[in-house]
Design an enzyme around this catalytic site. Structure first.
Site, PDB file in Angstrom:
ATOM      1  N   LYS A 254       1.080  -5.707   8.800  1.00 43.75           N
ATOM      2  CA  LYS A 254       1.836  -4.558   8.313  1.00 43.75           C
ATOM      3  C   LYS A 254       0.996  -3.675   7.405  1.00 43.75           C
ATOM      4  O   LYS A 254       1.232  -2.481   7.292  1.00 43.75           O
ATOM      5  CB  LYS A 254       3.083  -5.040   7.569  1.00 43.75           C
ATOM      6  CG  LYS A 254       4.119  -5.692   8.471  1.00 43.75           C
ATOM      7  CD  LYS A 254       5.339  -6.128   7.681  1.00 43.75           C
ATOM      8  CE  LYS A 254       6.377  -6.767   8.587  1.00 43.75           C
ATOM      9  NZ  LYS A 254       7.563  -7.225   7.844  1.00 43.75           N
ATOM     10  N   ARG A 255       0.006  -4.273   6.753  1.00 41.55           N
ATOM     11  CA  ARG A 255      -0.841  -3.490   5.833  1.00 41.55           C
ATOM     12  C   ARG A 255      -1.642  -2.420   6.555  1.00 41.55           C
ATOM     13  O   ARG A 255      -2.105  -1.465   5.938  1.00 41.55           O
ATOM     14  CB  ARG A 255      -1.786  -4.430   5.075  1.00 41.55           C
ATOM     15  CG  ARG A 255      -1.094  -5.326   4.068  1.00 41.55           C
ATOM     16  CD  ARG A 255      -2.102  -6.041   3.190  1.00 41.55           C
ATOM     17  NE  ARG A 255      -2.995  -6.883   3.969  1.00 41.55           N
ATOM     18  CZ  ARG A 255      -2.727  -8.147   4.303  1.00 41.55           C
ATOM     19  NH1 ARG A 255      -1.582  -8.698   3.931  1.00 41.55           N
ATOM     20  NH2 ARG A 255      -3.579  -8.851   5.001  1.00 41.55           N
TER      21      ARG A 255
END
Length: 482
Positions: A254-255
């Site tokens: 997700k980063r």
């Protein structure tokens, strides 16, 4: 045998690119052979469920064209298609009790404290390998604990000796020592099945022929085989897909900011382009064609061509592919997608359709539009060095002279359409012996303050209109006069 595949997501949020690939490959395997594609919602982990996530799953599949043949809203003869509903129907309890009767499973009453004491650290990770303590309980002891209401789970009873061989369509035979297999939990203390147990039961009852999932589940697969063997069921074909990494070869997370389908759509990518790109994350078609519609993917897809090596999420390639889809897009659909970006950038009364047409073949994603067209709203500050161009043989001095010669012509010109302006300037150039580029370069710089623009000088003149164009040309003369 009819090919039947399923996509069985947990409703925990946005659809990760890896999950979209799983859904796509499952769909393609089924549809390539004229089979069935099922949607099953796996919501047994109630603590992780995110409100609205089921709708996100549905919308993503619909937006990408992955329509299911059976599912929560399209019941077949295998329902219900939501695991929590299957729990209420007693399906998993029934099959767990069958394993208990066969001695292939047993009740475990161990406390959390005791289980914590069994954990060991392997390569910095805590591992629990259950010691079969509760397997030694007598039937009387088990019954007494059940009657007393002591919390319990139901565990798989795996052998401690011998080997289990698991076959994957891509990786071939994978052999595991049974001593490495943990007695995994089948039914949790809350009465819900674990992911692993529910998967096996549901896939069998729904007649799933091919199971597609990420290769992080490869190591768990021998436990599935043990369950199939315990029930006496036929094992489906398994296709484990490679890991997806970012460009630094780290697991896509997700980063990264683009790990989900929704992230990418919000960033201005086209649904069809994302699906096309995801199809190529670990799979390669025969031949050189890369731009492929969903029907073309269905026709070409051969899961035996899925790679075992990690697939790199190449943002540059996705942007290129997206630009190809934008170029080929129906103009009305394109214009509706482009319009919000045009309106937030240009507030003057200009022909936005013409401006949209100018940039259609020049953008990779829709958010590229503002930087391409913002000069229409207001002339930016720019250096007069832009007027110098070796190719057109322009420099500051002759650019000034050119603008001073052209300005009176344009002041007298009534028809400010592109064709009329081009004819006017072409005739002017022929008369003076000027090449077209020599004329158009300084005009375009004066109008845009940019070295690169999405359209030529006469097109920009026409869109800006006479009054604004003359104002900018006079500003260019002023700048060059100092």
């Amino acid at each position: 045998m009819r090919i039947r595949t399923r996509y069985a997501p947990s409703p925990t949020g946005r659809m990760h690119v890896g999950n979209l690939r799983t859904a796509l490959y499952a769909y393609l395997i089924a549809k390539h052979e004229g089979g069935d594609f099922l949607l099953r919602i796996e919501d047994t982990d109630q603590g992780r469920e995110v409100e609205g996530a089921v709708e996100i799953i549905r919308r993503t599949l619909i937006d990408t064209g992955l329509f299911w043949d059976e599912g929560p809203d399209k019941p077949g003869d295998c329902g219900p298609y939501v695991q929590s509903e299957r729990v209420k129907a007693g399906i998993y309890r029934k099959y767990a009790e069958e394993l208990l009767e066969k001695g292939e499973a047993y009740y475990c009453f161990c406390t959390k404290e005791r289980l914590e004491g069994l954990k060991t650290v392997v390569n910095g990770e805590e591992i629990l390998h259950y010691d079969k303590h509760c397997l030694s309980l007598s039937p009387e002891e088990v019954q007494e604990k059940l009657v007393s209401g002591i919390p319990y789970v139901i565990r798989q009873n795996n052998p401690r000796s011998g080997k289990t061989v698991f076959h994957d369509e891509l990786y071939g035979d994978v052999e595991v020592e049974n001593s490495e297999l943990d007695d995994m939990v089948l039914i949790k203390s809350d009465g819900f099945p674990t992911y692993n147990f529910a998967n096996v039961v549901d896939d069998h009852l729904m007649r799933i022929s091919h199971v597609v999932r990420g290769n992080e589940y490869l190591s768990s697969s021998p436990k599935y085989n043990r369950l199939y063997e315990a029930f006496g069921w036929e094992v489906p074909k398994y296709v484990h897909c490679p890991l997806i990494t970012d460009e630094e070869h780290r697991k896509l997370s997700k980063r990264s900011g683009h790990s989900s389908f929704e992230d990418l759509i919000e960033q201005g990518f086209v649904e069809e382009a994302v699906l096309n790109f995801v199809a190529l994350l670990g799979w390669s078609p025969v031949g050189e064609q890369e731009i492929m519609s969903l029907p073309e993917l269905v026709k070409s897809f051969d899961y035996k061509r899925i790679s075992k090596s990690p697939a790199v999420f190449d943002m540059g390639k996705l942007r290129w592919m997206n630009s190809e889809y934008i170029k080929a897009m129906d103009f009305e659909r394109y214009y509706q997608r482009a319009l919000p970006f045009l309106r937030e950038t240009i507030r003057r009364d200009l022909d936005l359709r013409r401006i949209a047409e100018m940039v259609k073949s020049r953008i990779e994603i829709f958010p590229d539009i503002p930087q391409q067209v913002d000069f229409f709203e207001a002339l930016p500050e720019y250096s007069t060095e832009l007027y110098e161009n070796r190719k057109t043989k322009n420099d500051a001095e002759n650019s000034l002279k050119l603008l001073q010669e052209v300005l009176p012509l344009l002041e007298k010109q009534g028809d400010f359409s592109n064709d009329a302006l081009f004819s006017l300037l072409s005739a002017f150039g022929k008369e003076r012996g000027y090449k077209t580029g020599f004329i158009m370069w300084p005009i375009r710089i004066a109008l845009s303050g940019r070295k690169m623009t999405p359209a030529g000088a006469t097109e920009i003149l026409s869109v800006l209109g006479k009054e604004e164009s003359l104002s900018r040309l006079r500003d260019g003369i002023r700048r060059l006069s100092f």
